[in-house]
Enzyme design. Structure first.
Site, mmCIF file in Angstrom:
data_model
loop_
_atom_site.group_PDB
_atom_site.id
_atom_site.type_symbol
_atom_site.label_atom_id
_atom_site.label_comp_id
_atom_site.label_asym_id
_atom_site.label_seq_id
_atom_site.Cartn_x
_atom_site.Cartn_y
_atom_site.Cartn_z
ATOM 1 N N ARG A 120 -8.176 42.449 24.752
ATOM 2 C CA ARG A 120 -8.135 42.876 23.946
ATOM 3 C C ARG A 120 -8.815 43.935 23.135
ATOM 4 O O ARG A 120 -8.341 44.910 21.922
ATOM 5 C CB ARG A 120 -7.535 41.638 22.404
ATOM 6 C CG ARG A 120 -6.935 41.011 22.763
ATOM 7 C CD ARG A 120 -6.433 40.264 21.458
ATOM 8 N NE ARG A 120 -6.120 38.399 21.800
ATOM 9 C CZ ARG A 120 -4.627 38.713 21.938
ATOM 10 N NH1 ARG A 120 -3.492 39.740 21.881
ATOM 11 N NH2 ARG A 120 -4.089 37.446 22.408
ATOM 12 N N ASP A 175 -3.639 41.270 25.553
ATOM 13 C CA ASP A 175 -4.406 41.038 25.973
ATOM 14 C C ASP A 175 -3.261 39.963 27.356
ATOM 15 O O ASP A 175 -2.542 40.685 27.195
ATOM 16 C CB ASP A 175 -4.643 39.813 25.267
ATOM 17 C CG ASP A 175 -3.710 38.373 25.626
ATOM 18 O OD1 ASP A 175 -2.300 38.803 24.841
ATOM 19 O OD2 ASP A 175 -3.635 37.464 26.120
ATOM 20 N N PHE A 206 2.440 45.846 33.088
ATOM 21 C CA PHE A 206 1.669 44.493 32.375
ATOM 22 C C PHE A 206 0.966 45.511 31.537
ATOM 23 O O PHE A 206 0.015 45.750 32.158
ATOM 24 C CB PHE A 206 2.043 43.437 32.464
ATOM 25 C CG PHE A 206 1.318 41.921 31.758
ATOM 26 C CD1 PHE A 206 2.131 41.596 31.251
ATOM 27 C CD2 PHE A 206 -0.264 42.472 31.125
ATOM 28 C CE1 PHE A 206 1.475 40.620 29.814
ATOM 29 C CE2 PHE A 206 -0.390 41.619 30.514
ATOM 30 C CZ PHE A 206 0.398 41.045 29.320
ATOM 31 N N VAL A 207 1.359 45.606 29.675
ATOM 32 C CA VAL A 207 -0.061 46.826 29.683
ATOM 33 C C VAL A 207 -1.874 45.644 29.006
ATOM 34 O O VAL A 207 -0.989 44.417 28.643
ATOM 35 C CB VAL A 207 -0.347 47.501 29.022
ATOM 36 C CG1 VAL A 207 0.813 48.721 29.453
ATOM 37 C CG2 VAL A 207 0.768 47.580 27.834
ATOM 38 N N ASP A 258 9.393 44.385 24.813
ATOM 39 C CA ASP A 258 9.299 44.214 25.610
ATOM 40 C C ASP A 258 11.047 43.627 25.788
ATOM 41 O O ASP A 258 11.626 45.023 25.777
ATOM 42 C CB ASP A 258 8.476 43.044 26.998
ATOM 43 C CG ASP A 258 8.998 43.514 28.302
ATOM 44 O OD1 ASP A 258 9.717 43.575 28.862
ATOM 45 O OD2 ASP A 258 8.164 42.274 29.158
ATOM 46 N N ASP A 303 2.922 45.165 18.375
ATOM 47 C CA ASP A 303 2.441 45.641 19.406
ATOM 48 C C ASP A 303 3.398 45.613 20.602
ATOM 49 O O ASP A 303 3.062 47.393 20.806
ATOM 50 C CB ASP A 303 1.369 44.531 20.147
ATOM 51 C CG ASP A 303 1.599 43.055 20.458
ATOM 52 O OD1 ASP A 303 3.083 43.324 20.276
ATOM 53 O OD2 ASP A 303 1.181 42.370 20.866
ATOM 54 N N GLY A 310 -1.637 40.844 18.957
ATOM 55 C CA GLY A 310 -1.649 41.972 19.717
ATOM 56 C C GLY A 310 -1.935 42.706 18.894
ATOM 57 O O GLY A 310 -2.206 44.312 19.095
HETATM 58 P P1 5GP Z 1 9.289 40.762 24.257
HETATM 59 O O1 5GP Z 1 9.848 39.275 23.230
HETATM 60 O O2 5GP Z 1 9.577 41.367 23.623
HETATM 61 O O3 5GP Z 1 9.703 40.270 25.553
HETATM 62 O O4 5GP Z 1 8.292 40.462 24.117
HETATM 63 C C1 5GP Z 1 7.119 40.584 23.034
HETATM 64 C C2 5GP Z 1 5.615 40.112 23.820
HETATM 65 O O5 5GP Z 1 5.241 39.690 24.563
HETATM 66 C C3 5GP Z 1 4.890 40.853 22.792
HETATM 67 O O6 5GP Z 1 4.324 41.067 21.660
HETATM 68 C C4 5GP Z 1 2.996 40.655 23.822
HETATM 69 O O7 5GP Z 1 2.740 39.576 23.276
HETATM 70 C C5 5GP Z 1 4.513 40.053 25.038
HETATM 71 N N1 5GP Z 1 4.080 41.462 26.081
HETATM 72 C C6 5GP Z 1 5.367 42.131 26.100
HETATM 73 N N2 5GP Z 1 4.484 42.267 27.570
HETATM 74 C C7 5GP Z 1 3.268 43.534 26.963
HETATM 75 C C8 5GP Z 1 2.284 43.734 27.863
HETATM 76 O O8 5GP Z 1 2.635 44.527 28.746
HETATM 77 N N3 5GP Z 1 1.167 43.358 27.903
HETATM 78 C C9 5GP Z 1 0.922 42.103 26.766
HETATM 79 N N4 5GP Z 1 -0.704 41.964 26.872
HETATM 80 N N5 5GP Z 1 1.944 42.558 26.766
HETATM 81 C C10 5GP Z 1 2.962 41.930 26.617
#
Ligand code: 5GP
Length: 180
Positions: free
Chosen positions: A164, A158, A151-152, A102, A99, A43
């Protein structure tokens, strides 16, 4: 446009402006140093590619790949290194380029793994952060944008490997996620 793509959250123009500002800040902070940008695949590649070309310090780059959601859109909390760095980061100034943050689970795991290798410094530059979603407190020193809990896709991000290549950030329409 596909039926699953919703509205534009961040336009190309706003992205360009913000990336420039971040690059100025980073260039100022790392003046006289040669940091290693660690991009998190896949990403972060678009953001990293744009950011590095705006920097005025001599950077090097390396990449890591970690397991993420697969086809689902919810963080599983299970993080695995799929591809490790090629460079030794001991005594290097490391800037992780991510990228999106979350829950913060992915990044916190990654930071622990990098910290254990004794870099001279370790900081984070994240393009997006979902407001109020972090389950683990993390310091994101350089942040592009705070976004709502949607969700973006686009600008490297992606949905099931699609979208992407979009030059701006779109929200997916609600209700089409396949949750883990
Ligand atoms: P975390 O471990 O912080 O919950 O999630 C981080 C990873 O989840 C990011 O690096 C990404 O790969 C994926 N992710 C989280 N939210 C989104 C979103 O809104 N869109 C996309 N495409 N990926 C996300």
């Amino acid at each position: 446009m596909k039926g699953e793509i919703g509205e534009v959250l961040i336009s190309e123009r706003r992205i360009k402006k913000r990336v420039k500002e971040l690059a100025e800040e980073i260039s100022r902070d790392y003046r006289g140093k040669s940091p290693l940008l660690v991009g998190v695949l896949r990403g972060a590649i678009v953001f990293l590619a744009d950011l590095m070309r705006e920097l005025t310090v001599p950077v090097e780059i390396d990449f890591m790949a970690i397991s993420s959601y697969g086809q689902a859109t919810k963080s599983s909390g299970v993080v695995r290194i799929l591809k490790d760095l090629d460079e030794d980061i001991r005594s290097r100034h490391v800037l992780v380029v991510e990228d999106i943050v979350d829950t913060g689970l992915t990044l916190s795991y990654l930071l622990k793994s990098l910290e254990a290798r004794h870099p001279a410094s370790l900081q984070v530059c994240a393009f997006l952060n979902k407001k109020g979603k972090q389950r683990i407190p993390l310091e994101i020193k350089y942040l592009g944008f705070e976004i709502p809990d949607r969700f973006v896709v686009g600008y490297g991000l992606d949905f099931a490997q699609k979208y992407r290549y979009f030059p701006c950030i779109y929200a997916l329409k609600p209700g089409i996620y396949r949750e883990a």
